[in-house]
Design an enzyme around this catalytic site. Sequence first.
Site, PDB file in Angstrom:
ATOM      1  N   ARG A  11      -6.314  31.343  18.017  1.00 19.51           N
ATOM      2  CA  ARG A  11      -5.106  30.771  18.615  1.00 19.51           C
ATOM      3  C   ARG A  11      -5.263  29.252  18.765  1.00 19.51           C
ATOM      4  O   ARG A  11      -6.362  28.768  19.068  1.00 19.51           O
ATOM      5  CB  ARG A  11      -4.862  31.401  19.989  1.00 19.51           C
ATOM      6  CG  ARG A  11      -4.433  32.860  19.927  1.00 19.51           C
ATOM      7  CD  ARG A  11      -4.329  33.447  21.328  1.00 19.51           C
ATOM      8  NE  ARG A  11      -5.617  33.397  22.024  1.00 19.51           N
ATOM      9  CZ  ARG A  11      -5.810  33.857  23.250  1.00 19.51           C
ATOM     10  NH1 ARG A  11      -4.804  34.384  23.927  1.00 19.51           N
ATOM     11  NH2 ARG A  11      -6.996  33.787  23.821  1.00 19.51           N
ATOM     12  N   ASN A  35     -21.254  -7.366  12.096  1.00 20.03           N
ATOM     13  CA  ASN A  35     -22.021  -6.124  11.970  1.00 20.03           C
ATOM     14  C   ASN A  35     -23.405  -6.464  11.430  1.00 20.03           C
ATOM     15  O   ASN A  35     -23.538  -7.218  10.465  1.00 20.03           O
ATOM     16  CB  ASN A  35     -21.298  -5.152  11.033  1.00 20.03           C
ATOM     17  CG  ASN A  35     -21.861  -3.746  11.113  1.00 20.03           C
ATOM     18  OD1 ASN A  35     -23.066  -3.527  10.989  1.00 20.03           O
ATOM     19  ND2 ASN A  35     -20.986  -2.777  11.312  1.00 20.03           N
ATOM     20  N   HIS A  50     -17.328   1.279  20.951  1.00 17.62           N
ATOM     21  CA  HIS A  50     -17.036   0.149  20.079  1.00 17.62           C
ATOM     22  C   HIS A  50     -16.104   0.595  18.963  1.00 17.62           C
ATOM     23  O   HIS A  50     -15.930   1.783  18.708  1.00 17.62           O
ATOM     24  CB  HIS A  50     -18.325  -0.421  19.464  1.00 17.62           C
ATOM     25  CG  HIS A  50     -18.980   0.492  18.469  1.00 17.62           C
ATOM     26  ND1 HIS A  50     -19.698   1.621  18.835  1.00 17.62           N
ATOM     27  CD2 HIS A  50     -19.021   0.457  17.102  1.00 17.62           C
ATOM     28  CE1 HIS A  50     -20.151   2.232  17.751  1.00 17.62           C
ATOM     29  NE2 HIS A  50     -19.745   1.552  16.688  1.00 17.62           N
ATOM     30  N   CYS A  69      13.706   3.415   6.691  1.00 19.99           N
ATOM     31  CA  CYS A  69      12.253   3.513   6.827  1.00 19.99           C
ATOM     32  C   CYS A  69      11.877   4.927   7.258  1.00 19.99           C
ATOM     33  O   CYS A  69      12.485   5.491   8.174  1.00 19.99           O
ATOM     34  CB  CYS A  69      11.777   2.495   7.864  1.00 19.99           C
ATOM     35  SG  CYS A  69      10.123   2.791   8.520  1.00 19.99           S
TER      36      CYS A  69
END
Length: 338
Positions: free
Chosen positions: A29, A81, A172, A202
């Site tokens: 379910r 990074n 982050h 649109c």
Amino acid sequence: MDGPKRNPELRKDTVNNRWVIFSPARSRRPSDFKSKSNPNPNSNNQSECPFCIGHEHECAPEIFRVPSDSTSEWKIRVIQNLYPALSRDLQQLTESASSQDLSLSGFGFHDVVIESPVHSVHLPHLSPVQISQVLLAYKTRILQLLSYHSIKYVQVFKNHGASAGASMSHSHSQMIALPVIPPTVSARMDSMKEHFDQTGKCSLCEIQLDQLQIYESKYFVSIAPFASTSPFELWIIPRNHCSHFHELNEEQAVDLGRSLKFVLQKMSLQLNNPPYNYMIHSSPLQANQSQLPYCHWFLQIVPQLSTIGGFEMGSGCYINPVFPEDAAKILKELNIHD
């Protein structure tokens, strides 16, 4: 008691031009869907986490912080990074990539947005105003990247949990700026153009909300999309037509922060804090005027409750065991105080 058995159904996602098979017989379910895994089994010790306040020297160089004049009391830091997918140190492309190019220089940007100085604080724990500051940090960085003529697209994304791709448990998100327009973005643009050419409207402005809406605010609507590829997938869509995420203003950012917090809290409570990804689907930075009427940005949230197999990889079709109407009803009825 379970309701009447539902037959499989194919639905077309007119935004991304793909088919989804809804096959409820393949699952339990909808209300029984729960994440089984700890989203952060690799949870870093706070004393060893480079994203925590006081460990700034362990990170790659900082790009900016919020507030900009803060020293130790920062709220958000945007940094390079340490292990970037692309290199900002390579020379920019002098010409745009063409369909004939099979190889390009790996010039680009890969940044990290540290959303809080505190290790244990995750995005849904923040206030709408604090979340808005994270969203506006994305905007600020995108506006900076606009000055690089060879950057065509910026993908903003968040991986929460190891199985969703997060290598650090400290909250982050990331941004990758590319010198090409990714194929999924091109496919989305082409699909939205086709709908616009046929209807003059649109596809996201015209989206049907009946039985799919979970939450509505002044500027945004949160839905389970009609042809969702994953169980309990959610979209947060600007109610007014807008092509680029970086057009977001401060009032809209707080409103989006409120919507994002609300649906993430609902998702976490209903699905047992699942690993998830969210992605901001914006338009190419240099989209031309003729494209803007059918380009409409949105934020997609995908809880990691199922795996992609050979059928999905081979066909490009997805099998979803949960109808979005069921997911929307469950999440809408879940009581959260916003």
